[in-house]
Design a protein around this motif. Structure first.
Motif, mmCIF file in Angstrom:
data_model
loop_
_atom_site.group_PDB
_atom_site.id
_atom_site.type_symbol
_atom_site.label_atom_id
_atom_site.label_comp_id
_atom_site.label_asym_id
_atom_site.label_seq_id
_atom_site.Cartn_x
_atom_site.Cartn_y
_atom_site.Cartn_z
ATOM 1 N N VAL A 1 0.790 -1.230 -0.021
ATOM 2 C CA VAL A 1 0.084 0.001 -0.046
ATOM 3 C C VAL A 1 0.883 1.312 0.159
ATOM 4 N N VAL A 2 0.726 2.001 -1.119
ATOM 5 C CA VAL A 2 1.621 3.193 -1.227
ATOM 6 C C VAL A 2 0.886 4.648 -0.704
ATOM 7 N N LEU A 3 1.542 5.305 0.145
ATOM 8 C CA LEU A 3 0.873 6.466 0.588
ATOM 9 C C LEU A 3 1.600 7.662 0.319
ATOM 10 N N GLY A 4 1.235 8.829 -0.088
ATOM 11 C CA GLY A 4 2.017 10.018 -0.317
ATOM 12 C C GLY A 4 1.511 11.008 0.601
ATOM 13 N N LEU A 5 2.010 11.415 1.656
ATOM 14 C CA LEU A 5 1.638 12.521 2.865
ATOM 15 C C LEU A 5 2.555 13.612 2.677
ATOM 16 N N HIS A 6 3.809 13.769 1.821
ATOM 17 C CA HIS A 6 4.693 14.492 2.163
ATOM 18 C C HIS A 6 4.332 16.072 1.323
ATOM 19 N N ASP A 7 5.055 16.973 1.859
ATOM 20 C CA ASP A 7 5.092 18.293 1.262
ATOM 21 C C ASP A 7 3.442 18.915 1.782
ATOM 22 N N ASN A 8 3.282 18.660 2.994
ATOM 23 C CA ASN A 8 2.032 19.493 3.528
ATOM 24 C C ASN A 8 2.616 20.246 4.671
ATOM 25 N N PRO A 9 1.832 21.483 4.865
ATOM 26 C CA PRO A 9 1.956 22.154 6.168
ATOM 27 C C PRO A 9 2.034 21.712 7.570
ATOM 28 N N TRP A 10 2.489 20.483 7.912
ATOM 29 C CA TRP A 10 2.219 19.998 9.228
ATOM 30 C C TRP A 10 2.549 20.848 10.370
ATOM 31 N N LEU A 11 1.471 20.954 11.333
ATOM 32 C CA LEU A 11 1.492 21.505 12.571
ATOM 33 C C LEU A 11 1.699 20.674 13.454
ATOM 34 N N CYS A 12 3.117 20.460 13.927
ATOM 35 C CA CYS A 12 3.448 19.882 14.827
ATOM 36 C C CYS A 12 3.312 20.103 16.279
ATOM 37 N N ASP A 13 2.030 19.941 16.809
ATOM 38 C CA ASP A 13 1.811 20.212 18.211
ATOM 39 C C ASP A 13 1.035 18.736 18.818
ATOM 40 N N CYS A 14 0.406 19.018 20.030
ATOM 41 C CA CYS A 14 -0.065 17.758 20.681
ATOM 42 C C CYS A 14 -1.242 17.041 19.696
ATOM 43 N N VAL B 1 5.422 3.135 10.620
ATOM 44 C CA VAL B 1 5.019 2.515 9.313
ATOM 45 C C VAL B 1 6.112 1.587 8.814
ATOM 46 N N SER B 2 5.703 0.570 8.526
ATOM 47 C CA SER B 2 6.759 -0.614 7.742
ATOM 48 C C SER B 2 5.910 -1.300 6.692
ATOM 49 N N PRO B 3 6.711 -2.016 5.834
ATOM 50 C CA PRO B 3 5.988 -2.589 4.674
ATOM 51 C C PRO B 3 5.213 -3.697 5.508
ATOM 52 N N PRO B 4 4.016 -3.959 4.515
ATOM 53 C CA PRO B 4 3.625 -3.615 3.415
ATOM 54 C C PRO B 4 3.259 -2.148 2.970
ATOM 55 N N ILE B 5 2.929 -1.461 4.137
ATOM 56 C CA ILE B 5 2.588 0.127 3.994
ATOM 57 C C ILE B 5 3.968 1.010 3.649
ATOM 58 N N ILE B 6 3.907 1.540 2.386
ATOM 59 C CA ILE B 6 5.151 2.066 1.860
ATOM 60 C C ILE B 6 4.992 3.790 1.985
ATOM 61 N N LEU B 7 5.599 4.507 2.337
ATOM 62 C CA LEU B 7 5.399 5.959 2.163
ATOM 63 C C LEU B 7 6.532 6.566 0.842
ATOM 64 N N MET B 8 5.861 7.116 0.062
ATOM 65 C CA MET B 8 6.539 7.856 -0.903
ATOM 66 C C MET B 8 8.036 8.501 -0.710
ATOM 67 N N ASN B 9 7.644 9.421 0.207
ATOM 68 C CA ASN B 9 8.491 10.258 1.048
ATOM 69 C C ASN B 9 8.441 10.027 2.507
ATOM 70 N N SER B 10 9.258 9.108 3.220
ATOM 71 C CA SER B 10 9.274 8.948 4.818
ATOM 72 C C SER B 10 9.649 9.995 5.603
ATOM 73 N N TYR B 11 10.496 11.167 4.840
ATOM 74 C CA TYR B 11 10.759 12.281 5.544
ATOM 75 C C TYR B 11 9.894 13.278 5.709
ATOM 76 N N LEU B 12 8.807 13.203 6.462
ATOM 77 C CA LEU B 12 7.905 14.245 6.670
ATOM 78 C C LEU B 12 8.229 15.193 7.624
ATOM 79 N N THR B 13 8.125 16.621 7.305
ATOM 80 C CA THR B 13 8.743 17.597 8.287
ATOM 81 C C THR B 13 7.618 18.525 8.581
ATOM 82 N N CYS B 14 7.891 19.077 9.670
ATOM 83 C CA CYS B 14 7.101 20.103 10.430
ATOM 84 C C CYS B 14 7.153 21.408 9.799
#
Length: 559
Positions: free
Chosen positions: A193-206, A218-231
């Motif tokens: 299962v491939v998920l693309g969640l990168h390049d969103n303006p994540w608000l890293c609070d509680c 997250v680990s296979p079989p779930i695969i992130l297109m970009n696993s380096y999500l940033t705040c």
């Protein structure tokens, strides 16, 4: 003869696969291959999805065609459709029934449009959908049960949107995740299962705590297109990776005050301090005797990520400033408040101060000119003028609530402010709003009663607008459905009579358009009193009394 039939067959096949054939749409091309028949429309200005699409396509691709809406059932006749590409259009609205009839659809691509939300229940009509591409839109919310109707989905791209906060329950409630994790560990079972969640303006609070923990796990079989999500925010965590941060659980506000009882001399400056601990950051509001304070200066200082101080500054204390001040903090979990008592001492201690009761101005005959200045989508803006000896020290009180309600919201307005906006009005509801001197009860001429309408114009099907019309209580005015207003001393009696008279004139087909006066409130202050709230059976004296009661009303079309 056999050669003739072979040649005819080749000609027919060539005719069917040639772009621009009679069974294809104008400006588009069609072709057949081993996957079925395809429709390709590129870089045209069709503006909307054609209604005459043949029903034998398995793939439709309409890109850069300036589509603005995905309406109800545009492809319902193409029941065999498996792949639908609508990339790089200008789609802002997706109807809840836009995918009706597409039970065989396995691929939907809406990349590069202007969607701010998606009706996720629309996917009830596409149980076989495996690929959903929504990247480069303007989505800012992903509901908890967004994926409930996508049990077969194995590719979901939500990258390059405007999502700031998301719950891990979005994925925990995904039927595919619930069922597949039971078999993913079995030998020989491969279902990535491939998920693309990168390049969103994540608000890293509680609020993002659960999602961050989910992404870490997250680990296979779930695969992130970009696993380096940033705040993206707050500033202390901007540009940090999810695996670098530690988030705490959200917490209801806790308020406190260094001093809860303050005594100061008359004329001194007072600073009230409120300390709030909360996660996420709260909204802080000061109230005086349960009335919202507007006009005093407030200052907020963030001590750390979860602690903030709010200070209310009261310059040059007056006797009317004595009493109980409340600091209230709110976030989405709850609220908390702390109260501070302000006492005032006299310069001459031998002269006792009067009790702290509502102080009435000595100028009880002050005239206040109140008007509805303009409308917003769901409310009004009120303006007023009062001739005062000391305008720099004059406070006002706004009394607002439903008409005939025994309890009205009271808002204190500080010196120098002469407008106030009321929002979140309900349709088809009577309201009353008054402006008085501080702590004065409303009196004649200081209130407006209005009723909200429920018109929805054809061009604004997605927003309920409240069309405001402030009217003189006169039968000569044409009154469309919308908002009626009159001073409260008339108690709607004149409005009722005027509306009845207006209806009678409508029945008789009288043309009142030339009599209708539109413009700003000020431009109509000189409206004639003649004919106001006339009742043909009233005596002249009674009629004049009725006119006096309605005097001060005016006509305005506020758009």
């Amino acid at each position: 003869m056999d050669a003739f039939y072979v040649a005819l067959h080749i000609t027919l096949v060539f005719y069917l696969v040639t772009p621009g054939s009679s069974s294809c749409l104008n400006g588009c091309s069609c072709k057949n291959d081993n996957l079925g028949r395809s429709l390709l429309c590129m870089d045209t200005s069709m503006g909307q999805i054609p209604k005459d699409i043949p029903d034998d396509f398995t793939k439709i691709r309409i890109e850069n065609c300036h589509l603005t809406e995905l309406p109800q059932s545009p492809f319902s006749e193409v029941s065999g459709l498996e792949s639908l590409w609508l990339n790089f259009n200008e789609i802002t609205l997706m109807n809840i029934k836009s995918l009706e009839g597409l039970a065989n659809l396995t691929e939907l691509r809406l990349q590069g449009n202007k969607l701010t939300s998606v009706p996720w229940t629309a996917f009830q009509d596409t149980p076989q959908l495996k690929i959903l591409d929504l990247k480069r839109n303007r989505l800012d919310v992903l509901p908890e049960h967004a994926l409930r109707h996508l049990p077969a989905l194995t590719y979901l791209d939500l990258s390059f949107n405007q999502i700031t906060v998301i719950s891990k329950d979005v994925f925990i409630n995904w039927p595919l995740y619930q069922t597949a994790e039971k078999v993913w560990g079995k030998e020989g079972v491969v279902s990535n299962v491939v998920l693309g969640l990168h390049d969103n303006p994540w608000l890293c609070d509680c609020r993002l705590k659960g999602f961050v923990e989910f992404i870490r796990a997250v680990s296979p079989p779930i695969i992130l297109m970009n696993s380096y999500l940033t705040c993206s925010s707050p500033a202390s965590r901007a540009d940090k990776f999810f695996h670098e941060i530690q988030l705490k659980t959200c917490m209801k506000p806790v308020t406190s005050a260094p001093e809860t009882n303050i005594t100061l001399p008359l004329g001194a400056n007072a600073t009230l301090t409120c300390l709030v601990k909360a996660r996420p950051a709260p909204t802080i509001q000061w109230m005086y005797s349960l009335k919202i304070i507007r006009g005093f200066a407030t200052k907020e200082t963030h001590i750390d990520e979860e602690t903030v101080t709010s200070q209310l500054v009261i310059p040059s204390l007056h006797l009317a400033d004595r009493g109980l001040y409340t600091c209230t903090a709110n976030n989405f979990i709850g609220n908390s408040s702390v109260s501070i008592t302000v006492n005032i001492t006299s310069f001459n201690s031998s002269i006792p101060l009067p009790p702290p009761v509502p102080m009435l101005s000595s100028d009880e005959n002050t005239y206040i000119d109140i008007r509805i200045a303009k409308q917003t989508v769901y409310g009004i803006t009120l303006e007023w003028y009062a001739a005062m000896d000391n305008p720099a020290e004059t406070w006002f009180t706004i009394h607002f609530g439903k008409y005939n309600s025994p309890k009205k919201e009271m808002i204190y307005i500080g010196p120098g402010i002469n407008s106030y906006s009321v929002s979140d009005l309900l349709p088809v509801t009577k309201y009353e709003v008054c402006v008085t001197l501080k702590n004065h009860p409303p009196r004649e001429g200081q209130c407006i009663v209005f009723m909200t309408g429920s018109d929805i114009s054809e061009l604004e099907q997605r927003e309920r607008l409240i069309h405001i019309i402030v009217i003189v209580c006169a039968m000569v005015l044409a009154v469309p459905a919308g908002m009626f207003a009159c001073t409260t001393e008339a108690r709607f009696s004149c409005v009722d009579r005027c509306v009845d008279l207006w209806k009678k004139h409508r029945l008789h087909g009288e043309d009142l358009q030339g009599m209708e006066r539109q413009g700003t409130f000020d431009s109509l202050q000189a409206a004639s009193d003649e004919g106001l709230c006339k009742d043909s059976e009233e005596k002249p004296k009674k009629r004049r009394k009725s006119e006096d009661r309605c005097k001060g009303g005016s006509a305005a079309h506020l758009y």
